[in-house]
Design a protein around this motif. Structure first.
Motif, PDB file in Angstrom:
ATOM      1  N   GLN A 167      -9.757 -33.950 -11.958  1.00 14.32           N
ATOM      2  CA  GLN A 167     -10.196 -33.953 -13.361  1.00 14.32           C
ATOM      3  C   GLN A 167      -9.141 -33.380 -14.315  1.00 14.32           C
ATOM      4  O   GLN A 167      -9.311 -33.449 -15.529  1.00 14.32           O
ATOM      5  CB  GLN A 167     -11.488 -33.139 -13.502  1.00 14.32           C
ATOM      6  CG  GLN A 167     -12.675 -33.707 -12.737  1.00 14.32           C
ATOM      7  CD  GLN A 167     -13.925 -32.860 -12.918  1.00 14.32           C
ATOM      8  OE1 GLN A 167     -14.084 -32.139 -13.901  1.00 14.32           O
ATOM      9  NE2 GLN A 167     -14.828 -32.945 -11.946  1.00 14.32           N
ATOM     10  N   VAL A 210      -8.774 -33.615 -18.493  1.00 12.02           N
ATOM     11  CA  VAL A 210      -8.940 -32.379 -19.263  1.00 12.02           C
ATOM     12  C   VAL A 210      -7.712 -32.139 -20.141  1.00 12.02           C
ATOM     13  O   VAL A 210      -7.815 -31.782 -21.322  1.00 12.02           O
ATOM     14  CB  VAL A 210      -9.180 -31.172 -18.332  1.00 12.02           C
ATOM     15  CG1 VAL A 210      -9.109 -29.862 -19.109  1.00 12.02           C
ATOM     16  CG2 VAL A 210     -10.524 -31.304 -17.639  1.00 12.02           C
ATOM     17  N   TRP A 237     -10.197 -25.863 -12.345  1.00 14.04           N
ATOM     18  CA  TRP A 237     -10.765 -27.202 -12.498  1.00 14.04           C
ATOM     19  C   TRP A 237     -10.436 -28.058 -11.273  1.00 14.04           C
ATOM     20  O   TRP A 237      -9.366 -27.910 -10.674  1.00 14.04           O
ATOM     21  CB  TRP A 237     -10.200 -27.885 -13.739  1.00 14.04           C
ATOM     22  CG  TRP A 237     -10.885 -27.487 -15.008  1.00 14.04           C
ATOM     23  CD1 TRP A 237     -10.637 -26.381 -15.762  1.00 14.04           C
ATOM     24  CD2 TRP A 237     -11.933 -28.199 -15.673  1.00 14.04           C
ATOM     25  NE1 TRP A 237     -11.462 -26.344 -16.859  1.00 14.04           N
ATOM     26  CE2 TRP A 237     -12.271 -27.445 -16.828  1.00 14.04           C
ATOM     27  CE3 TRP A 237     -12.621 -29.376 -15.411  1.00 14.04           C
ATOM     28  CZ2 TRP A 237     -13.265 -27.845 -17.717  1.00 14.04           C
ATOM     29  CZ3 TRP A 237     -13.613 -29.770 -16.294  1.00 14.04           C
ATOM     30  CH2 TRP A 237     -13.923 -29.017 -17.429  1.00 14.04           C
TER      31      TRP A 237
END
Length: 203
Positions: A67, A71, A63
């Motif tokens: 982010q 998450v 990822w």
């Protein structure tokens, strides 16, 4: 595969961790409830459900860095709603990446992470790689000290080549000193018995 093994007569004879998506609380709540309602608790042996992957079954280590916090927070909310405390995830080369995993373990409902690295090193029960006898030899020769990291071994079972009978066959070969616990108990023992390594910035 989970569905078929859940009907096995061997289920409930030993502690077992079952990974599934915590986000099922949103998209398949009745299915998740069925597994929980039918979980085995027999003579102290129980089924333990842990979060598989992330919000979806993806590689968390891939990822974008900007982010990850969002998450982790969303996954934490799902795990709280699903009554899960442990995360299991897979990937390539992410084992020594505290910059990633610290964002997840900082969440109040994520007590620990089992990270399975493609290509190893992992301890497995997997046809053609490590069978019941080989796994038992590894476990029986491991250190018995609960205050050393080497005293703990997480075993990944390849569900397409091994089943609960194979797990039971392996456990039957373990020495009496080897203790089989659920993933949640495993993480709790590590947290209690092994001091965490805290990095300190230079003065």
């Amino acid at each position: 595969r989970l569905y078929f093994e859940y009907d096995s007569p061997a289920r409930g004879k030993f502690n077992m961790g079952w990974p599934m998506l915590a986000s099922m609380v949103d998209y398949a709540p009745s299915v998740l409830r069925w597994y929980y309602d039918n979980a085995s608790v027999t003579d102290g042996k129980r089924d333990n459900f842990i979060a598989q992957g992330g919000i979806a079954s993806g590689y968390l280590s891939d990822w974008p860095a900007d982010q990850l916090t969002a998450v982790a927070q969303k996954l934490n909310a799902y795990m709280k709603a699903a009554d899960m405390r442990v995360l299991q995830t897979i990937g390539y080369g992410g084992f020594n990446r505290p910059d990633i995993w610290d964002k997840f373990t900082a969440q109040p409902n994520i007590d620990g992470i089992f990270y399975n690295n493609y290509g190893g090193p992992n301890t497995v029960l997997w046809k053609g790689i490590e069978d019941e006898a080989a796994l038992a030899r590894r476990m029986n020769s491991a250190p018995r000290d609960p205050h050393r990291a080497e005293g703990y071994t997480a075993v990944l079972v390849h569900c397409w080549s091994m089943n609960l009978d194979n797990i039971q066959n392996a456990i039957n070969r373990f020495s009496q000193e080897v203790r089989v616990v659920t993933p949640e108990e495993f993480v709790a023992l590590v947290r209690r018995n092994i001091p965490s390594k805290v990095s300190k910035s230079s003065p």
